[in-house]
Design a protein around this motif. Sequence first.
Motif, PDB file in Angstrom:
ATOM      1  N   SER A   1      -5.420 -17.613  -8.310  1.00 13.72           N
ATOM      2  CA  SER A   1      -4.995 -16.267  -8.688  1.00 13.72           C
ATOM      3  C   SER A   1      -4.683 -15.387  -7.485  1.00 13.72           C
ATOM      4  CB  SER A   1      -6.080 -15.603  -9.545  1.00 13.72           C
ATOM      5  OG  SER A   1      -7.305 -15.513  -8.834  1.00 13.72           O
ATOM      6  N   ALA A   2      -5.315 -15.672  -6.353  1.00 12.79           N
ATOM      7  CA  ALA A   2      -5.041 -14.883  -5.141  1.00 12.79           C
ATOM      8  C   ALA A   2      -3.592 -15.063  -4.709  1.00 12.79           C
ATOM      9  CB  ALA A   2      -5.984 -15.308  -4.021  1.00 12.79           C
ATOM     10  N   LYS A   3      -3.099 -16.277  -4.761  1.00 11.55           N
ATOM     11  CA  LYS A   3      -1.709 -16.544  -4.384  1.00 11.55           C
ATOM     12  C   LYS A   3      -0.752 -15.901  -5.377  1.00 11.55           C
ATOM     13  CE  LYS A   3       1.456 -20.307  -3.195  1.00 11.55           C
ATOM     14  NZ  LYS A   3       1.576 -21.771  -2.961  1.00 11.55           N
ATOM     15  N   GLU A   4      -1.093 -15.926  -6.652  1.00 10.43           N
ATOM     16  CA  GLU A   4      -0.220 -15.385  -7.690  1.00 10.43           C
ATOM     17  C   GLU A   4      -0.121 -13.863  -7.626  1.00 10.43           C
ATOM     18  OE1 GLU A   4      -1.873 -16.834 -11.292  1.00 10.43           O
ATOM     19  OE2 GLU A   4      -1.356 -18.938 -10.901  1.00 10.43           O
ATOM     20  N   SER A   5      -1.210 -13.208  -7.272  1.00 13.32           N
ATOM     21  CA  SER A   5      -1.231 -11.743  -7.271  1.00 13.32           C
ATOM     22  C   SER A   5      -0.799 -11.129  -5.946  1.00 13.32           C
ATOM     23  CB  SER A   5      -2.639 -11.244  -7.622  1.00 13.32           C
ATOM     24  OG  SER A   5      -3.587 -11.704  -6.668  1.00 13.32           O
ATOM     25  N   ALA A   6      -0.745 -11.941  -4.890  1.00 13.09           N
ATOM     26  CA  ALA A   6      -0.447 -11.421  -3.555  1.00 13.09           C
ATOM     27  C   ALA A   6       0.939 -10.773  -3.436  1.00 13.09           C
ATOM     28  CB  ALA A   6      -0.604 -12.530  -2.519  1.00 13.09           C
ATOM     29  N   PRO A   7       2.005 -11.319  -4.038  1.00 11.08           N
ATOM     30  CA  PRO A   7       3.320 -10.675  -3.888  1.00 11.08           C
ATOM     31  C   PRO A   7       3.352  -9.231  -4.392  1.00 11.08           C
ATOM     32  CG  PRO A   7       3.590 -12.912  -4.686  1.00 11.08           C
ATOM     33  CD  PRO A   7       2.126 -12.614  -4.733  1.00 11.08           C
ATOM     34  N   GLY A   8       2.746  -8.977  -5.542  1.00 11.61           N
ATOM     35  CA  GLY A   8       2.704  -7.612  -6.054  1.00 11.61           C
ATOM     36  C   GLY A   8       1.880  -6.701  -5.168  1.00 11.61           C
ATOM     37  N   ALA A   9       0.752  -7.212  -4.683  1.00 13.24           N
ATOM     38  CA  ALA A   9      -0.096  -6.421  -3.786  1.00 13.24           C
ATOM     39  C   ALA A   9       0.630  -6.114  -2.488  1.00 13.24           C
ATOM     40  CB  ALA A   9      -1.404  -7.176  -3.506  1.00 13.24           C
ATOM     41  N   LEU A  10       1.448  -7.056  -2.030  1.00 17.45           N
ATOM     42  CA  LEU A  10       2.199  -6.872  -0.788  1.00 17.45           C
ATOM     43  C   LEU A  10       3.142  -5.676  -0.893  1.00 17.45           C
ATOM     44  CD1 LEU A  10       3.847  -9.705   1.277  1.00 17.45           C
ATOM     45  CD2 LEU A  10       5.169  -7.688   0.678  1.00 17.45           C
ATOM     46  N   ILE A  11       3.840  -5.559  -1.999  1.00 21.17           N
ATOM     47  CA  ILE A  11       4.780  -4.450  -2.199  1.00 21.17           C
ATOM     48  C   ILE A  11       4.040  -3.119  -2.245  1.00 21.17           C
ATOM     49  CG2 ILE A  11       6.450  -3.443  -3.797  1.00 21.17           C
ATOM     50  CD1 ILE A  11       7.173  -6.313  -4.621  1.00 21.17           C
ATOM     51  N   ILE A  12       2.912  -3.109  -2.965  1.00 20.82           N
ATOM     52  CA  ILE A  12       2.130  -1.874  -3.093  1.00 20.82           C
ATOM     53  C   ILE A  12       1.576  -1.443  -1.734  1.00 20.82           C
ATOM     54  CG2 ILE A  12       0.054  -0.877  -4.111  1.00 20.82           C
ATOM     55  CD1 ILE A  12       0.551  -2.661  -6.550  1.00 20.82           C
ATOM     56  N   GLU A  13       1.112  -2.413  -0.954  1.00 21.15           N
ATOM     57  CA  GLU A  13       0.528  -2.085   0.356  1.00 21.15           C
ATOM     58  C   GLU A  13       1.581  -1.602   1.333  1.00 21.15           C
ATOM     59  OE1 GLU A  13      -0.852  -2.721   4.479  1.00 21.15           O
ATOM     60  OE2 GLU A  13       0.806  -3.720   3.461  1.00 21.15           O
ATOM     61  N   PHE A  14       2.716  -2.292   1.390  1.00 24.79           N
ATOM     62  CA  PHE A  14       3.717  -1.995   2.411  1.00 24.79           C
ATOM     63  C   PHE A  14       4.548  -0.765   2.062  1.00 24.79           C
ATOM     64  CE2 PHE A  14       7.898  -2.964   4.500  1.00 24.79           C
ATOM     65  CZ  PHE A  14       7.456  -2.795   5.798  1.00 24.79           C
ATOM     66  N   LEU A  15       5.019  -0.687   0.832  1.00 21.90           N
ATOM     67  CA  LEU A  15       5.871   0.433   0.441  1.00 21.90           C
ATOM     68  C   LEU A  15       5.080   1.593  -0.163  1.00 21.90           C
ATOM     69  CD1 LEU A  15       8.929  -1.455  -1.106  1.00 21.90           C
ATOM     70  CD2 LEU A  15       8.667  -0.537   1.208  1.00 21.90           C
ATOM     71  N   GLY A  16       3.965   1.284  -0.811  1.00 20.05           N
ATOM     72  CA  GLY A  16       3.151   2.340  -1.406  1.00 20.05           C
ATOM     73  C   GLY A  16       2.102   2.903  -0.473  1.00 20.05           C
ATOM     74  N   GLY A  17       1.747   2.140   0.547  1.00 25.24           N
ATOM     75  CA  GLY A  17       0.768   2.620   1.519  1.00 25.24           C
ATOM     76  C   GLY A  17      -0.665   2.574   1.048  1.00 25.24           C
ATOM     77  N   ILE A  18      -0.936   1.854  -0.036  1.00 28.29           N
ATOM     78  CA  ILE A  18      -2.302   1.759  -0.544  1.00 28.29           C
ATOM     79  C   ILE A  18      -2.969   0.545   0.098  1.00 28.29           C
ATOM     80  CG2 ILE A  18      -3.763   1.630  -2.607  1.00 28.29           C
ATOM     81  CD1 ILE A  18      -1.435   2.757  -4.201  1.00 28.29           C
ATOM     82  N   HIS A  19      -3.565   0.757   1.245  1.00 32.08           N
ATOM     83  CA  HIS A  19      -4.153  -0.347   1.987  1.00 32.08           C
ATOM     84  C   HIS A  19      -5.351  -0.950   1.264  1.00 32.08           C
ATOM     85  CE1 HIS A  19      -2.374   1.040   6.109  1.00 32.08           C
ATOM     86  NE2 HIS A  19      -1.502   1.134   5.116  1.00 32.08           N
ATOM     87  N   GLU A  20      -5.981  -0.181   0.408  1.00 31.90           N
ATOM     88  CA  GLU A  20      -7.170  -0.673  -0.296  1.00 31.90           C
ATOM     89  C   GLU A  20      -6.882  -1.894  -1.154  1.00 31.90           C
ATOM     90  OE1 GLU A  20      -8.466   2.671  -2.509  1.00 31.90           O
ATOM     91  OE2 GLU A  20      -9.237   3.766  -0.781  1.00 31.90           O
ATOM     92  N   ILE A  21      -5.623  -2.103  -1.485  1.00 30.29           N
ATOM     93  CA  ILE A  21      -5.303  -3.205  -2.392  1.00 30.29           C
ATOM     94  C   ILE A  21      -5.512  -4.573  -1.747  1.00 30.29           C
ATOM     95  CG2 ILE A  21      -2.840  -3.488  -1.856  1.00 30.29           C
ATOM     96  CD1 ILE A  21      -2.475  -3.508  -4.998  1.00 30.29           C
ATOM     97  N   TYR A  22      -5.513  -4.640  -0.405  1.00 32.24           N
ATOM     98  CA  TYR A  22      -5.730  -5.947   0.227  1.00 32.24           C
ATOM     99  C   TYR A  22      -7.202  -6.186   0.578  1.00 32.24           C
ATOM    100  CZ  TYR A  22      -5.770  -3.992   5.052  1.00 32.24           C
ATOM    101  OH  TYR A  22      -6.067  -3.311   6.204  1.00 32.24           O
TER     102      TYR A  22
END
Length: 225
Positions: free
Chosen positions: A65-86
């Motif tokens: 599940s970590a691999k499956e959810s990582a792409p969405g988290a990547l977008i949120i972290e990089f473009l949304g700036g929510i570092h807590e997601i990683y």
Amino acid sequence: LWLTSVIVEPAKVLFLNNAINHGVFTPMGMNQVAETGKSIFFLIEANPGPGLGLLLAYCLFGKGSAKESAPGALIIEFLGGIHEIYFPYVLMNPVTIVGLILGGMTGVITNSLFHSGLVSAATPGSFLAILGMTARDSYVGVILSIFLAAGVSFGDNAVLLKAFGKETDVKAAQKEVAASKASSKGGMPVPAPVLSAAVSLPKLAFACGAGMGSSAMGAAALSKN
């Protein structure tokens, strides 16, 4: 200055990111801006590069599940700036903190070499927000600091995940992060019956005390569940 990453990157995962950024680096940065017009201090904690590299490593070399959810988290972290997601991804494989530290060091060294900085704090620490606060003569250094930090973090974490990575439950790690965040703010995790009762209410409001976007992450998690 790059040695601060040894403290900053682990502290972020322990939810001390706001205290470090707004309590330490922002006042120091504002003083430097008054003297030189820009400051590197605004980029030490806010640089999204290390987190971007970590999540990209999970996208390619993670498991389950970590691999499956990582792409969405990547977008949120990089473009949304929510570092807590990683943060849950670090807790699933704590060895990855090494890659984050090295990535953070790379970003600081790059900005030091290019004498680049921001004119004010970037809140949240997204790529777009950082570009909006970049000094006119600092775009090359700032952009390089982000992507070089991401590259170093990705390379190190890719090796670490392949060598030591283990498949764990993302949701369990997210619950652990939520409990850690509550403890860091002097609160207690909300019991399950209270959560069940809250879900039945007509409307729910998420409010982030620090204005860093964690409320958006909480709202998204609740909507998904």
